[in-house]
Each structure stands twice: as structure tokens, then as C-alpha cells.
Design a protein around this motif. Structure first.
Motif, PDB file in Angstrom:
ATOM      1  N   PHE A  77     -14.074  38.134  68.908  1.00  0.00           N
ATOM      2  CA  PHE A  77     -13.336  39.331  68.528  1.00  0.00           C
ATOM      3  C   PHE A  77     -12.219  39.647  69.523  1.00  0.00           C
ATOM      4  O   PHE A  77     -11.197  40.231  69.154  1.00  0.00           O
ATOM      5  CB  PHE A  77     -14.278  40.536  68.407  1.00  0.00           C
ATOM      6  CG  PHE A  77     -15.083  40.545  67.139  1.00  0.00           C
ATOM      7  CD1 PHE A  77     -14.459  40.541  65.898  1.00  0.00           C
ATOM      8  CD2 PHE A  77     -16.458  40.547  67.179  1.00  0.00           C
ATOM      9  CE1 PHE A  77     -15.191  40.543  64.728  1.00  0.00           C
ATOM     10  CE2 PHE A  77     -17.210  40.555  66.004  1.00  0.00           C
ATOM     11  CZ  PHE A  77     -16.579  40.554  64.775  1.00  0.00           C
ATOM     12  N   GLN A  78     -12.400  39.258  70.769  1.00  0.00           N
ATOM     13  CA  GLN A  78     -11.394  39.571  71.777  1.00  0.00           C
ATOM     14  C   GLN A  78     -10.072  38.848  71.539  1.00  0.00           C
ATOM     15  O   GLN A  78      -9.023  39.304  71.980  1.00  0.00           O
ATOM     16  CB  GLN A  78     -11.909  39.210  73.176  1.00  0.00           C
ATOM     17  CG  GLN A  78     -12.965  40.170  73.681  1.00  0.00           C
ATOM     18  CD  GLN A  78     -13.359  39.869  75.103  1.00  0.00           C
ATOM     19  OE1 GLN A  78     -12.658  40.229  76.044  1.00  0.00           O
ATOM     20  NE2 GLN A  78     -14.482  39.197  75.255  1.00  0.00           N
ATOM     21  N   PHE A  79     -10.116  37.713  70.827  1.00  0.00           N
ATOM     22  CA  PHE A  79      -8.861  37.023  70.527  1.00  0.00           C
ATOM     23  C   PHE A  79      -7.949  37.894  69.674  1.00  0.00           C
ATOM     24  O   PHE A  79      -6.730  37.779  69.737  1.00  0.00           O
ATOM     25  CB  PHE A  79      -9.144  35.699  69.815  1.00  0.00           C
ATOM     26  CG  PHE A  79      -9.826  34.684  70.686  1.00  0.00           C
ATOM     27  CD1 PHE A  79      -9.291  34.329  71.914  1.00  0.00           C
ATOM     28  CD2 PHE A  79     -11.010  34.092  70.290  1.00  0.00           C
ATOM     29  CE1 PHE A  79      -9.927  33.406  72.727  1.00  0.00           C
ATOM     30  CE2 PHE A  79     -11.649  33.160  71.091  1.00  0.00           C
ATOM     31  CZ  PHE A  79     -11.095  32.821  72.316  1.00  0.00           C
ATOM     32  N   GLY A  80      -8.552  38.751  68.844  1.00  0.00           N
ATOM     33  CA  GLY A  80      -7.748  39.673  68.051  1.00  0.00           C
ATOM     34  C   GLY A  80      -7.479  40.986  68.746  1.00  0.00           C
ATOM     35  O   GLY A  80      -6.451  41.625  68.495  1.00  0.00           O
ATOM     36  N   MET A  81      -8.381  41.387  69.635  1.00  0.00           N
ATOM     37  CA  MET A  81      -8.230  42.688  70.292  1.00  0.00           C
ATOM     38  C   MET A  81      -7.382  42.588  71.555  1.00  0.00           C
ATOM     39  O   MET A  81      -6.333  43.241  71.676  1.00  0.00           O
ATOM     40  CB  MET A  81      -9.614  43.254  70.639  1.00  0.00           C
ATOM     41  CG  MET A  81     -10.487  43.539  69.424  1.00  0.00           C
ATOM     42  SD  MET A  81     -12.053  44.339  69.867  1.00  0.00           S
ATOM     43  CE  MET A  81     -12.797  43.114  70.938  1.00  0.00           C
ATOM     44  N   ASN A  82      -7.821  41.799  72.513  1.00  0.00           N
ATOM     45  CA  ASN A  82      -7.170  41.758  73.820  1.00  0.00           C
ATOM     46  C   ASN A  82      -6.083  40.703  73.924  1.00  0.00           C
ATOM     47  O   ASN A  82      -5.234  40.774  74.796  1.00  0.00           O
ATOM     48  CB  ASN A  82      -8.210  41.486  74.916  1.00  0.00           C
ATOM     49  CG  ASN A  82      -9.206  42.612  75.057  1.00  0.00           C
ATOM     50  OD1 ASN A  82      -9.723  43.106  74.068  1.00  0.00           O
ATOM     51  ND2 ASN A  82      -9.503  43.019  76.276  1.00  0.00           N
ATOM     52  N   TRP A  83      -6.145  39.698  73.042  1.00  0.00           N
ATOM     53  CA  TRP A  83      -5.224  38.560  73.162  1.00  0.00           C
ATOM     54  C   TRP A  83      -4.563  38.265  71.826  1.00  0.00           C
ATOM     55  O   TRP A  83      -4.523  37.128  71.349  1.00  0.00           O
ATOM     56  CB  TRP A  83      -5.989  37.329  73.684  1.00  0.00           C
ATOM     57  CG  TRP A  83      -6.676  37.606  74.983  1.00  0.00           C
ATOM     58  CD1 TRP A  83      -7.969  37.960  75.164  1.00  0.00           C
ATOM     59  CD2 TRP A  83      -6.075  37.593  76.275  1.00  0.00           C
ATOM     60  NE1 TRP A  83      -8.229  38.165  76.486  1.00  0.00           N
ATOM     61  CE2 TRP A  83      -7.081  37.940  77.196  1.00  0.00           C
ATOM     62  CE3 TRP A  83      -4.789  37.317  76.747  1.00  0.00           C
ATOM     63  CZ2 TRP A  83      -6.838  38.038  78.560  1.00  0.00           C
ATOM     64  CZ3 TRP A  83      -4.527  37.399  78.099  1.00  0.00           C
ATOM     65  CH2 TRP A  83      -5.552  37.758  78.995  1.00  0.00           C
ATOM     66  N   SER A  84      -4.006  39.311  71.211  1.00  0.00           N
ATOM     67  CA  SER A  84      -3.456  39.183  69.858  1.00  0.00           C
ATOM     68  C   SER A  84      -2.252  38.249  69.824  1.00  0.00           C
ATOM     69  O   SER A  84      -2.079  37.486  68.861  1.00  0.00           O
ATOM     70  CB  SER A  84      -3.072  40.558  69.314  1.00  0.00           C
ATOM     71  OG  SER A  84      -2.133  41.189  70.174  1.00  0.00           O
TER      72      SER A  84
END
Length: 532
Positions: A77-84
């Protein structure tokens, strides 16, 4: 301008969740294979004690697997949240291995793990054994696809930047699959997981043996763990050497930082055992072994080992080339039919990522000053001394595991596993050491790649989402607390399971030598432990 505080918090959040998640992954890899080996012995010999051992270690595997799934979901999920922007920029390449991992490996693993626990009385012995091996296969396939994705971040082959879509796109998926960095990382990482599983089983078995509890299962588990652990620890060192050699080809700055090599070492390059930095960061005192550095990094006595300073000079050249690529890209965006700009971009696109390093200092990259270019070139140097010492801790533990398992393999071969309780207790207290080595390895791989999230293609600071400072503080705090709670729960559950131990069972003593023999092996104290 880039808010580096936000970038650093995003990095800390991903590092925290990744490091927590990787507590569970290697144990899953190791336990799955060791369970399959024990159940194979059960099917071959028909000895109920091996079924009990498989069930016991399988219960611990199940707890660890569940925690691994819970902690791993958040990372994606962080790929979309923190590392868009990272997801936008390289998602066409990076997303494919992750999708295949979910469809091929994780579903295979998750499906058959249910059959492993609930199929003992519903499947034949051979059928259940096939299920157990499929669980082990699933865990390793999962690691393979994750490491193909990560290996591409270290060595982005089989792809090219498309100026029309403003993204990296796959040009050769076979090259992505058979990326030399990914393959080296896979075999090294799974071997480290096997060592972790072997140490885990051996340490807990030593605990039982030292206390005189569950002796029969403990001794047999120790024999399997010592044998498997010795082979795995040898492979970790050999395959780690291969991983280092591949990094020398594709990530020269990482290797120079690991070796604290600021100046190019002429052939044959020495290897630095110990060193301490001076006020300028360069070593003021060091112990070196002649020739060994060349043999480890280049496998040659005739190739020099490039140092940090000349690599910075080369980075500066690539930054200037990247500035040309960036200006040509802007011209293409303004006029897609500009063939002159496309020809210029095609000539310099491989250095576009180096040009993006200037975004940390100014928006209009094409007007960067010599000072800003020099600062961006210096940014290509990761922090040297954390890498230097972490690598030596990891390597020292790697050789220690070889000696540790070789010693206990010899003890098992001579039938003297329980002769010294102090050694058994020492083995138990060594339980955390494989995780120290494994987490050190991941730190080296990821921290050593900085300032890149994709080597030479996308700077880390440029890949981060433009999140609010307090959003990141809150989410980092929440995830750290949540993962800490999950970790404590896992430890509590495992301690309860270990204290309860395998179900007690009375086993008859073997009547003749044939009872001891597995697959017609010669009768020795070790094979007696296996066969019985």
C-alpha cells in the motif's frame, strides 16, 4: 523545492515496515523446507515421532506465516501512499513481478498451507507430503518474484524511458526475469532464510535437550537442523560472494562505500579488515589483507578497485549528460513532433536520472551551476561507515554459522549432542543472530543504493509523494506501534507453543539396525538419530 524532511520520514516509514516484515520472511523460508524434510523422513520410515516433529515445527511456522502476511500487506500500500511518483514512473516494470508473485506464489502458498494443517487425516501420507513440499515451493516462488522486482531496482535492465508517457516501460521482460542481480539476490536471500530456519530449530531443540524435555524429538530435530544448516551456511557465503561480484559490475559506488575505498586501489587490490575514519571521513587507520579485495570484488589480480572520488567525477559527467536529456525531454513535451529533440534524448536518455539529481537544488535543471552539479555528484555517495561496519558484522556472522553448524554436525555424527549442557544453552541464546545478519544484509542492499530508489534512473527524493509532515509522523508512529504489538504477540504465542512442546508420545526402542537406516545409509550415530 524538495522537502527533504518529508522524504526522510517516508524512507523511515518504509524502512520500519520492511525491517519488521523481514523478521518473518526468512523464518518462513527456512521452516517450510525443514518441515518438508522431516515429513519426508516420516513418509519413508513410518516413524510417528517424525510426524509429531513436523506438526510441532509446523505450528510455529503457521504463527510466523500469519504475522508475515499481516505485516507484508502494508508495504505494498505504501507504493501508492508514500511513493506515488515511484509507482507512476516505474509501475509498468515493477508492478508485473509483484502481480505474478500474488497470483502464482502467494495463492499457491496460502492455499496449500490450509491443507497442511487440516489435511493430515484426510490425505494419504504421500498426498500430504506433496502438499508440504508445495508450501515450501510457494514460499520460495514468492521470494523469487519479490527479488526480481527488487533486483530490477538495483540493476534496471530490460526497460527504457518513454518520453511520450513519461514512464519507464518494459522492453525485454526476459531480461528483467534473468537479471543477474536479481538471480544472485534470490539465491543468497533464500539461503540466508534456510540458515535462519536451521538456527531456530536447533536453538529451541537445544533448549529442550538442556532441560531434559522432549528429548527424542529434540535430538532428531537437531540432527536435521545441523545437516541442513551446514549446507545452507556454506551456500550463503558462496552465493554472497557472487552477489558482491555482480554488485561490483553494476553498483560500483556501493562496493566502494562498503570497502571505505575513497581512492582507486591498484591491482591486486587489498581487502580492509578494520578501519576508522578521520575528520574528513576517510580512513586514518586500517588493517588490510593484500590481494584479497581484488579476488572478492573483481575475481582478478589484474583489475583495479575503483574508489569513491573517481566515481564522483564520473557521476558529474553523467549529470551533465542528464541535463541535456532533461532539456531534450522538455522540448519533446512542448512539441511531440520535434525529431531533433528526440534524437538528442535517445542519445542521452540513460543519464536522465543523473540529471534529476539536480531537482534537489533547483527546478530548472538546465541552468544548474557548477557548484550545484558538484553537490549533486557528491550526493551519489552513500554514508560510508554504517555500510562498512554493517557489512563486516554480516560477513563475520556468516562465517560463524559455518563453524557453528560444522561443530554440531560433528557432534551429531559422533552421537554426542547432549554431552555439554553449557554448549546447549549457548546455542539457545544464539537464537537472534541470524536475524542480525539478515537485517544487516538488507540494510546494506537498500541503504547502499542511496540516493537512488532505482539505480541510476530515479532519485529517492524525487519518487516520494508530496505528503504533509504530520500525516507522515502520525502514520509512522501508528505503524511502528502496530508492528511492535504484532511482534510482541508473535513472541508471546511462540513462547507458549515452545513451553507446551510437542505432544508427549512413548516410542519403542528400535530392535535392529534396519530400524535406524534411512534410504540404505550406513549406520552411524547420526543415521541412528534420523532413522529412529
Amino acid at each position: 523545492m524538495i522537502d527533504m524532511t518529508v522524504v526522510e520520514l517516508s524512507r523511515w516509514q518504509f524502512a520500519a515496515t520492511a525491517m519488521y516484515h523481514f523478521i518473518f520472511v526468512p523464518l518462513t523460508l527456512g521452516l517450510s523446507f525443514l518441515m518438508a524434510i522431516m515429513e519426508s523422513v516420516y513418509v519413508m520410515t513410518g516413524r510417528e515421532i517424525w510426524r509429531k516433529a513436523t506438526l510441532f515445527w509446523g505450528t510455529l511456522f503457521g504463527v510466523n506465516f500469519a504475522m508475515g502476511v499481516a505485516t507484508g500487506i502494508v508495504m505494498e500500500f505504501q507504493f501508492g501512499m508514500n511513493w506515488s511518483y515511484y509507482s507512476h514512473y516505474v509501475g509498468d516494470v515493477f508492478g508485473a513481478p509483484l502481480a505474478i508473485e500474488g497470483l502464482m506464489a502467494f495463492f499457491l502458498e496460502a492455499s496449500f498451507i490450509g491443507l497442511f494443517f487440516f489435511g493430515w487425516d484426510r490425505l494419504s501420507k504421500v498426498g500430504h507430503l506433496v502438499v508440504t513440499w508445495l508450501v515450501a515451493l510457494g514460499t520460495n516462488l514468492s521470494a523469487l518474484w519479490i527479488l526480481i522486482a527488487n533486483g530490477w531496482m538495483q540493476n534496471p535492465v530490460g526497460s527504457k524511458f518513454n518520453p511520450d508517457t513519461m514512464r519507464m516501460e518494459v522492453t525485454d521482460f526476459v531480461a528483467v526475469l534473468f537479471n543477474s542481480v536479481a538471480q544472485a539476490k534470490f539465491v543468497h536471500t533464500v539461503s540466508a532464510g534456510y540458515v535462519c530456519g536451521a538456527v531456530f530449530i536447533f536453538a529451541i531443540s537445544a533448549f529442550y535437550l538442556a532441560r531434559g524435555k522432549h528429548v527424542e524429538i529434540a535430538k532428531r530435530s537437531m540432527v536435521v537442523a545441523a545437516s541442513f544448516g551446514l549446507a545452507a551456511s556454506l551456500s550463503v557465503v558462496v552465493l554472497g560472494d557472487e552477489s558482491g561480484y555482480v554488485a561490483t559490475e553494476h553498483q560500483k559506488m556501493k562496493i566502494a562505500a562498503i570497502e571505505a575505498s575513497f581512492h582507486t586501489e591498484p591491482a591486486p587490490a587489498p581487502w580492509t579488515v578494520l578501519a576508522f575514519p578521520g575528520s574528513d571521513g576517510e580512513p586514518i587507520w586500517q588493517i588490510q589483507l593484500p590481494w584479497l579485495g581484488g579476488l572478492i570484488t573483481t575475481r582478478s589480480l589484474e583489475e583495479e578497485l575503483e574508489g569513491i572520488h573517481p566515481l564522483v567525477d564520473r557521476a558529474e559527467e553523467r549529470i551533465r549528460s542528464g541535463m541535456i536529456a532533461y532539456e531534450a525531454l522538455q522540448a519533446i513535451r512542448a512539441d511531440a513532433a520535434d525529431q531533433s529533440a528526440r534524437a538528442t534524448f535517445d542519445q542521452h536518455w540513460a543519464d536522465l536520472g543523473y540529471g534529476l539529481l539536480l531537482k534537489r537544488y533547483r527546478e530548472d535543471v538546465g541552468n544548474a551551476t557548477d557548484t550545484e552539479i558538484a553537490m549533486a555528484a557528491e550526493d551519489t555517495v552513500p554514508d560510508v561507515w554504517p555500510l562498512f561496519w554493517t557489512f563486516r558484522i554480516m560477513m563475520g556472522l556468516g562465517f560463524f554459522f559455518i563453524a557453528f553448524f560444522a561443530f554440531w554436525f560433528w557432534k551429531a555424527s559422533t552421537g554426542k549432542l547432549e554431552t555439554n549442557k553449557n554448549l546447549l544453552w549457548l546455542s539457545f541464546f544464539l537464537l537472534p543472530t541470524p536475524w542480525i545478519a539478515i537485517e544487516a544484509g538488507w540494510f546494506i542492499a537498500e541503504f547502499g543504493r542511496q540516493p537512488w530508489v532505482v539505480e541510476g534512473v530515479l532519485p529517492t527524493f524525487y519518487a516520494a509523494s508530496g505528503l504533509n509532515f504530520w500525516d507522515l509522523v502520525i502514520s509512522l508512529t501508528f505503524f511502528t506501534l502496530l508492528y511492535t504489538v504484532l511482534f510482541v504477540i508473535m513472541i508471546w504465542l511462540m513462547v507458549r507453543i515452545v513451553k507446551a512442546g510437542p505432544k508427549d508420545h512413548v516410542f519403542h526402542e528400535p530392535q535392529d539396525e534396519d530400524d535406524f537406516v534411512v534410504a540404505a545409509l550406513p549406520v552411524t550415530p547420526m543415521t541412528k538419530e534420523l532413522g529412529a
